[in-house]
Scaffold this motif. Structure first.
Motif, PDB file in Angstrom:
ATOM      1  N   GLY A  60       7.674 -95.115 111.266  1.00 11.61           N
ATOM      2  CA  GLY A  60       6.901 -95.436 110.084  1.00 11.61           C
ATOM      3  C   GLY A  60       6.069 -94.290 109.548  1.00 11.61           C
ATOM      4  O   GLY A  60       6.034 -93.189 110.103  1.00 11.61           O
ATOM      5  N   THR A  61       5.372 -94.575 108.447  1.00 11.43           N
ATOM      6  CA  THR A  61       4.656 -93.538 107.694  1.00 11.43           C
ATOM      7  C   THR A  61       3.521 -92.912 108.487  1.00 11.43           C
ATOM      8  O   THR A  61       3.352 -91.682 108.483  1.00 11.43           O
ATOM      9  N   SER A  62       2.729 -93.696 109.143  1.00 10.33           N
ATOM     10  CA  SER A  62       1.558 -93.161 109.848  1.00 10.33           C
ATOM     11  C   SER A  62       1.963 -92.148 110.904  1.00 10.33           C
ATOM     12  O   SER A  62       1.368 -91.060 111.016  1.00 10.33           O
ATOM     13  N   ALA A  63       2.979 -92.475 111.686  1.00  6.87           N
ATOM     14  CA  ALA A  63       3.433 -91.552 112.730  1.00  6.87           C
ATOM     15  C   ALA A  63       4.032 -90.287 112.127  1.00  6.87           C
ATOM     16  O   ALA A  63       3.798 -89.176 112.617  1.00  6.87           O
ATOM     17  N   GLY A  64       4.782 -90.441 111.036  1.00  3.37           N
ATOM     18  CA  GLY A  64       5.379 -89.275 110.390  1.00  3.37           C
ATOM     19  C   GLY A  64       4.343 -88.364 109.773  1.00  3.37           C
ATOM     20  O   GLY A  64       4.481 -87.125 109.821  1.00  3.37           O
ATOM     21  N   ASN A  65       3.283 -88.965 109.204  1.00  2.00           N
ATOM     22  CA  ASN A  65       2.250 -88.152 108.557  1.00  2.00           C
ATOM     23  C   ASN A  65       1.558 -87.213 109.536  1.00  2.00           C
ATOM     24  O   ASN A  65       1.065 -86.148 109.144  1.00  2.00           O
ATOM     25  N   ARG A  66       1.518 -87.604 110.806  1.00  2.00           N
ATOM     26  CA  ARG A  66       0.851 -86.757 111.792  1.00  2.00           C
ATOM     27  C   ARG A  66       1.626 -85.458 112.032  1.00  2.00           C
ATOM     28  O   ARG A  66       1.064 -84.471 112.507  1.00  2.00           O
ATOM     29  N   MET A  67       2.900 -85.454 111.692  1.00  2.84           N
ATOM     30  CA  MET A  67       3.717 -84.252 111.866  1.00  2.84           C
ATOM     31  C   MET A  67       3.841 -83.436 110.582  1.00  2.84           C
ATOM     32  O   MET A  67       4.312 -82.295 110.613  1.00  2.84           O
ATOM     33  N   MET A  68       3.454 -84.029 109.470  1.00  2.00           N
ATOM     34  CA  MET A  68       3.662 -83.404 108.171  1.00  2.00           C
ATOM     35  C   MET A  68       2.975 -82.043 108.052  1.00  2.00           C
ATOM     36  O   MET A  68       3.542 -81.083 107.508  1.00  2.00           O
ATOM     37  N   GLY A  69       1.758 -81.927 108.576  1.00  2.00           N
ATOM     38  CA  GLY A  69       1.020 -80.670 108.443  1.00  2.00           C
ATOM     39  C   GLY A  69       1.730 -79.505 109.096  1.00  2.00           C
ATOM     40  O   GLY A  69       1.827 -78.404 108.517  1.00  2.00           O
ATOM     41  N   SER A  70       2.269 -79.722 110.306  1.00  2.00           N
ATOM     42  CA  SER A  70       2.981 -78.647 111.012  1.00  2.00           C
ATOM     43  C   SER A  70       4.249 -78.237 110.268  1.00  2.00           C
ATOM     44  O   SER A  70       4.573 -77.050 110.162  1.00  2.00           O
ATOM     45  N   VAL A  71       4.958 -79.228 109.748  1.00  2.00           N
ATOM     46  CA  VAL A  71       6.188 -78.931 109.002  1.00  2.00           C
ATOM     47  C   VAL A  71       5.867 -78.161 107.726  1.00  2.00           C
ATOM     48  O   VAL A  71       6.561 -77.192 107.380  1.00  2.00           O
ATOM     49  N   ASP A  72       4.822 -78.558 107.025  1.00  2.00           N
ATOM     50  CA  ASP A  72       4.429 -77.860 105.794  1.00  2.00           C
ATOM     51  C   ASP A  72       4.039 -76.416 106.081  1.00  2.00           C
ATOM     52  O   ASP A  72       4.370 -75.496 105.318  1.00  2.00           O
ATOM     53  N   GLY A  73       3.322 -76.194 107.196  1.00  2.00           N
ATOM     54  CA  GLY A  73       2.945 -74.829 107.560  1.00  2.00           C
ATOM     55  C   GLY A  73       4.152 -73.971 107.869  1.00  2.00           C
ATOM     56  O   GLY A  73       4.236 -72.802 107.450  1.00  2.00           O
ATOM     57  N   SER A  74       5.108 -74.554 108.599  1.00  2.00           N
ATOM     58  CA  SER A  74       6.337 -73.829 108.913  1.00  2.00           C
ATOM     59  C   SER A  74       7.135 -73.534 107.643  1.00  2.00           C
ATOM     60  O   SER A  74       7.694 -72.442 107.481  1.00  2.00           O
ATOM     61  N   ALA A  75       7.156 -74.489 106.715  1.00  2.00           N
ATOM     62  CA  ALA A  75       7.879 -74.302 105.453  1.00  2.00           C
ATOM     63  C   ALA A  75       7.238 -73.205 104.614  1.00  2.00           C
ATOM     64  O   ALA A  75       7.943 -72.380 104.010  1.00  2.00           O
ATOM     65  N   LYS A  76       5.918 -73.163 104.580  1.00  2.00           N
ATOM     66  CA  LYS A  76       5.227 -72.137 103.784  1.00  2.00           C
ATOM     67  C   LYS A  76       5.516 -70.737 104.320  1.00  2.00           C
ATOM     68  O   LYS A  76       5.764 -69.803 103.549  1.00  2.00           O
ATOM     69  N   LEU A  77       5.496 -70.591 105.640  1.00  2.00           N
ATOM     70  CA  LEU A  77       5.801 -69.292 106.235  1.00  2.00           C
ATOM     71  C   LEU A  77       7.226 -68.870 105.899  1.00  2.00           C
ATOM     72  O   LEU A  77       7.486 -67.701 105.569  1.00  2.00           O
ATOM     73  N   LEU A  78       8.148 -69.815 105.952  1.00  2.00           N
ATOM     74  CA  LEU A  78       9.540 -69.525 105.638  1.00  2.00           C
ATOM     75  C   LEU A  78       9.708 -69.130 104.178  1.00  2.00           C
ATOM     76  O   LEU A  78      10.396 -68.154 103.859  1.00  2.00           O
TER      77      LEU A  78
END
Length: 209
Positions: free
Chosen positions: A142-160
């Motif tokens: 669900g959304t709540s669990a996924g949102n907890r990972m969103m920040g790390s993914v966004d940071g990795s995407a920005k670096l890329l």
């Protein structure tokens, strides 16, 4: 002491020397122009066969990164597993670009380019693995669990994204340098022809007198 003057020479020798000087000037102009043309041919071949294809591949790779990120984000928004398949297709497009570019760099013995490409591929693999895990959590938990990972993914995407932007700009700059070099070589060749032509005319007049 006796100093030989041009007028002391026979007419045949005077004509030979006079025309010889003019022809030598034209020969020099021909040589310099030939060198310039060869330089432009070499630059144009390198531009067409290497630099422009490099830049276009980098542009396509950047597009595939953006597409991959967008499809992973769509999973977060909709929870639809179909977007994971779309993300996989975009990721495959990126990897195809990496493979093609690596083959070109290897053929050109471009060690620095291969190193930059390896670093870029490592960042992409890290981003994509994190993004797939995040998408899986959104679908399964669900959304709540996924949102907890969103920040790390966004940071990795920005670096890329920042890294591919620098990589792409470097390849574009190399193409621009070759293109500008051709413009300057053509301008110098034109100036050389103008100056040597004027010199030949003036020498011809002086020798005639």
């Amino acid at each position: 002491s006796y100093t030989m003057k041009l007028g002391d020479l026979k007419i045949g020798i005077r004509l030979f020397l006079g025309f010889g000087v003019v022809l030598a000037v034209f020969g020099l102009a021909e040589l310099m122009t030939s060198i310039s043309v060869r330089t432009m041919e070499r630059n144009s071949r390198q531009l067409a066969e290497e630099r422009l294809p490099h830049a276009l591949l980098a542009e396509n790779m950047a597009f595939n990164i953006a597409q991959t990120q967008q499809f992973l984000t769509d999973v977060a928004a909709t929870g639809d597993p179909k977007n994971l398949q779309e993300a996989e297709g975009a990721a495959a497009g990126f990897r195809t670009g990496v493979k093609t570019l690596r083959e070109m760099f290897t053929k050109e013995n471009n060690t620095k380019g291969i190193q930059d490409l390896d670093a870029l591929e490592t960042l992409f693999d890290r981003f994509y693995d994190m993004g797939k895990r995040m998408a899986g959590v959104y679908i399964a938990e669900g959304t709540s669990a996924g949102n907890r990972m969103m920040g790390s993914v966004d940071g990795s995407a920005k670096l890329l994204v920042d890294t591919i932007a620098v990589f792409r700009q470097k390849l574009v700059a190399e193409a621009q340098i070759l293109s500008q070099s051709n413009v300057e070589t053509a301008r110098n060749a034109q100036l050389t022809l103008l100056l040597t032509g004027a010199a030949a005319v003036l020498l011809g007049i002086a020798i005639a007198v």
